[in-house]
Design a protein around this motif. Structure first.
Motif, PDB file in Angstrom:
ATOM      1  N   GLN A 253       0.619  -1.353   0.078  1.00  0.00           N
ATOM      2  CA  GLN A 253       0.042   0.333  -0.410  1.00  0.00           C
ATOM      3  C   GLN A 253       1.102   1.330  -0.043  1.00  0.00           C
TER       4      GLN A 253
ATOM      5  N   VAL B 270      -5.894  -2.328   4.413  1.00  0.00           N
ATOM      6  CA  VAL B 270      -6.038  -2.578   3.787  1.00  0.00           C
ATOM      7  C   VAL B 270      -6.765  -3.866   2.677  1.00  0.00           C
TER       8      VAL B 270
ATOM      9  N   PHE C 202      -8.728  -2.590   1.171  1.00  0.00           N
ATOM     10  CA  PHE C 202      -8.568  -2.112  -0.244  1.00  0.00           C
ATOM     11  C   PHE C 202      -9.036  -3.362  -1.183  1.00  0.00           C
TER      12      PHE C 202
ATOM     13  N   LEU D  44      -3.140  -3.303  -6.431  1.00  0.00           N
ATOM     14  CA  LEU D  44      -3.186  -2.164  -4.639  1.00  0.00           C
ATOM     15  C   LEU D  44      -3.261  -0.678  -5.383  1.00  0.00           C
TER      16      LEU D  44
END
Length: 289
Positions: free
Chosen positions: A185, A263, A266, A283
């Motif tokens: 990330q 995350v 995400f 990502l």
């Protein structure tokens, strides 16, 4: 040469079992739920295939597994026709599945009752690491059992560590995945920022990768990330499975993982974008929308 069995011939297990046969020269029997894949493995590497995990494990010195999750692992070990029913006393079962520490301890106890050894030994390095025989293996179990298995595991690994008792291997793999989630990330945001700032990303990475920001992810993924290529590597679906294990264990041990939880969400967005099988470095696609 040892008599070994390998259960689970997916993208990791297929080449790992291959290294046991070719590099190690071991006598290898394989089992896979889809028989055609086991037949293909035998055609490429020799050895033989078994109709059940128990048949594969019978008379073997070491039995290895690399399957999908806790339920799959119970199925190939403890269920009717499972490997534990075929193993002889004094043998060793080595599980390379990324699973929970709970199932590792459960299987270690079941193995001890039956008189054979058990190691939970998840791996890091992905498909490329398996194919090239350079995986990192983090093991949990008894020292004697580990030392006996180490030379065989070395057929497909360049780093093999005993992390503690049963379950410690799985817990260490969770640490690995937690660290990777945050790294990817952070790298995604850094590359996104560099691009929006009009910088030459290649030059930027060439400089910062020689300093404190350096990571394996940066060295090996920055270029495919900026080129929008994700048809390789460790799939988002697999990462979400692993992060679910991490978050479940954190609820159990009281660890606080706010970045990991974020995350994970995400990655859920990436799945909705159609990226279930994209590499985890995808990502960055969330940021380009």
């Amino acid at each position: 040469m040892a008599k070994v069995a390998f259960i689970g011939l997916g993208v990791m297990g297929f080449p790992m079992a291959g290294h046991l046969a070719r590099k190690g020269g071991h006598d290898v029997t394989v089992y896979n739920r889809t028989a055609e894949k086991a037949e293909r493995w035998v055609a490429e590497f020799g050895g033989r295939r078994a109709a059940t995990p128990a048949e594969a494990a019978a008379g073997r010195d070491f039995v290895f597994s690399c399957v999908g999750n806790d339920d799959d692992l119970r199925s190939v070990t403890l269920a009717e026709g499972g490997a534990f029913a075929g193993m002889r006393p004094g043998a060793t079962f080595v599980d390379h599945t990324t699973a929970s520490a709970t199932i590792a301890r459960e299987l270690a106890a079941a193995a001890a009752e039956r008189g054979f050894g058990f190691l939970d030994a998840p791996v890091s390095g992905g498909q490329a690491g398996a194919e090239n025989g350079v995986l990192t293996v983090m093991a949990g179990g008894e020292g004697e059992v580990f030392e006996a298995a180490r030379p065989v595991i070395a057929c497909y690994a360049r780093m093999i560590g005993l992390m503690g008792p049963a379950g410690a291997g799985q817990l260490t793999k969770m640490v690995n995945q937690i660290a990777i989630a945050g790294l990817v990330q952070g790298l995604s945001e850094a590359l996104h920022f560099a691009g929006r700032s009009g910088l030459d990303v290649e030059k930027v990475v060439g400089v910062i990768s020689k300093g404190a920001a350096q990571s394996w992810q940066m060295e090996n993924r920055w270029q495919t990330m900026v080129e929008d290529r994700f048809d390789h590597g460790f799939a988002v679906d697999w990462m979400r499975k692993d992060l679910a294990i991490c978050l479940d264990e954190a609820r159990r041990n009281g660890a606080t993982l706010p970045v990991t939880a974020l995350v994970d969400q995400f990655y859920a967005e990436v799945q909705k974008m159609g990226g279930r099988r994209w590499d985890t470095s995808s990502l960055i696609k969330r940021l380009a929308r």
